[in-house]
Design a protein around this motif. Structure first.
Motif, short mmCIF file in Angstrom:
data_model
loop_
_atom_site.label_atom_id
_atom_site.label_comp_id
_atom_site.label_asym_id
_atom_site.label_seq_id
_atom_site.Cartn_x
_atom_site.Cartn_y
_atom_site.Cartn_z
N TYR A 86 68.33 14.93 24.54
CA TYR A 86 68.96 14.76 25.85
C TYR A 86 68.66 15.93 26.80
N GLY A 87 68.88 17.16 26.31
CA GLY A 87 68.71 18.32 27.18
C GLY A 87 67.29 18.48 27.68
N LEU A 88 66.32 18.27 26.80
CA LEU A 88 64.92 18.39 27.19
C LEU A 88 64.53 17.26 28.15
N PHE A 89 64.99 16.05 27.85
CA PHE A 89 64.67 14.92 28.73
C PHE A 89 65.21 15.16 30.14
N LEU A 90 66.47 15.58 30.24
CA LEU A 90 67.09 15.76 31.56
C LEU A 90 66.43 16.90 32.33
N ALA A 91 66.00 17.95 31.62
CA ALA A 91 65.28 19.04 32.29
C ALA A 91 63.93 18.53 32.79
N TRP A 92 63.21 17.81 31.93
CA TRP A 92 61.86 17.34 32.26
C TRP A 92 61.86 16.34 33.42
N VAL A 93 62.82 15.42 33.40
CA VAL A 93 62.80 14.35 34.38
C VAL A 93 63.12 14.87 35.78
N HIS A 94 63.84 15.98 35.88
CA HIS A 94 64.17 16.55 37.18
C HIS A 94 63.12 17.57 37.64
N ASN A 95 62.59 18.34 36.67
CA ASN A 95 61.62 19.38 37.02
C ASN A 95 60.90 19.78 35.74
N HIS A 96 59.63 19.37 35.61
CA HIS A 96 58.89 19.65 34.38
C HIS A 96 58.93 21.12 34.00
N ALA A 97 58.90 21.99 35.00
CA ALA A 97 58.88 23.44 34.74
C ALA A 97 60.18 23.93 34.11
N ALA A 98 61.26 23.16 34.28
CA ALA A 98 62.55 23.58 33.73
C ALA A 98 62.56 23.56 32.21
N VAL A 99 61.66 22.77 31.61
CA VAL A 99 61.61 22.69 30.14
C VAL A 99 61.29 24.06 29.55
N ALA A 100 60.28 24.72 30.09
CA ALA A 100 59.91 26.04 29.59
C ALA A 100 61.07 27.02 29.72
N ARG A 101 61.87 26.85 30.75
CA ARG A 101 63.00 27.75 30.97
C ARG A 101 64.09 27.55 29.92
N VAL A 102 64.43 26.31 29.60
CA VAL A 102 65.55 26.07 28.69
C VAL A 102 65.20 26.31 27.22
N VAL A 103 63.90 26.35 26.89
CA VAL A 103 63.52 26.61 25.49
C VAL A 103 63.11 28.06 25.26
N LYS A 104 63.01 28.85 26.32
CA LYS A 104 62.42 30.19 26.23
C LYS A 104 63.14 31.08 25.23
N ILE A 105 64.48 31.05 25.20
CA ILE A 105 65.21 31.98 24.32
C ILE A 105 65.02 31.64 22.85
N PHE A 106 64.51 30.45 22.54
CA PHE A 106 64.34 30.04 21.15
C PHE A 106 62.93 30.29 20.63
N LYS A 107 62.06 30.85 21.46
CA LYS A 107 60.69 31.11 21.02
C LYS A 107 60.62 32.47 20.35
#
Length: 427
Positions: A406-427
């Motif tokens: 859900y979280g990745l889909f909602l980030a991607w569908v609004h702004n593809h670049a937001a995906v990299a932002r929401v996963v960054k702390i887990f890398k």
């Protein structure tokens, strides 16, 4: 590093009347919890209880139906038993030693051991003796050795009388000595700092339960407190935010500024997924942002967040008429603008311009035929065991179906670049 205490799942399996329910009662210390009867097929469904084993930890114990029942109903029971084996950290395979110890018929037991191994789980043998009177210990040891040789699985084994409650310590010691933990040690929030504020953005609507936080919110608060970080719980008004009311934006930014300018500083914002598009726009880019759903998916999957990120690639390949499934691991009555049944399907139509065939799978069972789907969009999985969640991932990967959350889909569908932002702390 703190960890959320979780249950080790132990499944007890074997043929009908092997003594599975007796062993379940023995290990749990409850003489009459599971029904014990001489008639085959007494256990019709998986029975569960929870217990604490000292110097081992909390345990979820499963008693399962016999794996050798030949009827149509028996096949249904066997399916539930296999599900328990696939989820369990440890499977105890029970054999009636006096009945089968001298035979060379261990096909059902081998099938259980192979299934456990396929899912990366451990199995141990327990040879049950219903009537040990008059049998010399040396003869029992010889029978156990012979059975192990015929099984040829290389599994550790124990011989006992499951109906004798004096044997409980023997069984517990056997498990503690031989069980090897394989659960990945995944940090819920891998934060490198131990001081500062973390804002938890928590919208509330008709589906929000009273008098408690949702599990991901509660887990995040506990994790932050253990690291001496200061959780700040903030409730936005999503209706006003989406309506573009300037006062609502200023209220949020005023809170952010207050935390930023404090001595400790603002380190991270965690938001409910349905508000990720707003916060990605409003929140200064130098402040880390993620969602509760992404956090839980990384944790529940054992750090396999990349699998869900890769699944986003399937969104660009979808065509009108394709079939996808939206999955939630829990079930509840649907109200207002439900994220699974309303928001995600609506965004697919409006943002992607697609008319898809969308199925919904709510609750714990997986759909029978996963291969018919072009994509699975899954919730964070906060209402099931991590073992059950990871079993789902294995099944989905075997079916070759892309999965995202859900979280990745909602980030991607609004702004593809937001995906990299929401996963960054887990890398």
């Amino acid at each position: 590093m703190s960890k959320k205490v979780e249950f080790t799942i132990i499944a007890i399996t074997g043929r009908m009347n092997a003594g599975k329910s007796s062993l379940f009662n023995l290990l749990s210390g409850q003489k009459n919890f599971a029904i014990v009867d001489l008639r085959p097929g007494t256990t019709a469904d998986t029975v569960a209880t929870r217990m604490e084993i000292h110097d081992f930890g909390p345990v979820k114990l499963l008693d399962t139906a016999g794996i050798d029942e030949g009827s149509i109903l028996g096949e249904k029971k066997r399916k539930k038993t296999y599900e328990a084996i696939e989820e369990a950290d440890l499977t105890l395979i029970v054999v009636d030693l006096l009945k089968y110890g001298q035979k060379n018929d261990f096909f059902p037991e081998r099938a259980v051991a192979r299934r456990a191994k396929h899912y990366g789980k451990q199995a141990l043998m327990v040879y049950n003796i219903f009537k040990a009177g008059g049998i010399k210990p040396a003869d029992l040891a010889a029978l156990e050795k012979s059975a192990n040789q015929k099984l040829n699985l290389g599994l550790k084994s124990l011989c006992l009388q499951a109906t004798d409650f004096r044997e409980q310590k023997k069984l517990v010691d056997f498990i503690k000595l031989n069980f090897q933990r394989k659960t990945a040690d995944v940090n819920l929030l891998p934060l490198a700092y131990d001081r500062g504020y973390v804002l938890l953005n928590i919208p509330m609507d008709e589906e929000t339960p009273s008098l408690r936080l949702l599990r991901p919110q509660d887990m995040a608060v506990e994790r932050l407190l253990r690291q001496y970080l200061i959780p700040v719980l903030y409730r936005p008004d999503l209706k006003k935010a989406r309506a573009g009311e300037a006062a609502e934006k200023q209220r949020f930014l005023g809170t952010i500024k207050l935390l930023q300018e404090s001595k400790e500083g603002l380190k991270l914002v965690i938001t409910d997924s349905q508000a990720v598009d707003i916060l990605d726009r409003w929140l200064p880019k130098d402040i880390s942002l993620t969602t509760f759903s992404v956090m839980m998916t990384n944790y529940m999957s054992g750090g396999n967040l990349k699998l869900f990120s890769r699944g986003l690639g399937a969104l660009a390949k979808l065509k009108n008429g394709d079939r996808i499934v939206i999955m939630e691991s829990c079930n509840h009555d649907r109200k207002c603008d439900d994220i699974g049944t309303k928001q995600i399907p609506g965004l697919i139509r409006v943002k992607l311009g697609l008319e898809l065939n969308i199925d919904f799978s709510f609750g714990r069972p997986l759909p029978d035929d996963l291969k018919k789907y072009k994509l699975i969009v899954h919730c964070g999985g906060c209402m099931i065991d991590r073992q059950k969640y990871q079993r789902r991932i294995v099944k989905i990967k075997e079916a070759g179906v892309p999965i995202t959350n859900y979280g990745l889909f909602l980030a991607w569908v609004h702004n593809h670049a937001a995906v990299a932002r929401v996963v960054k702390i887990f890398k």
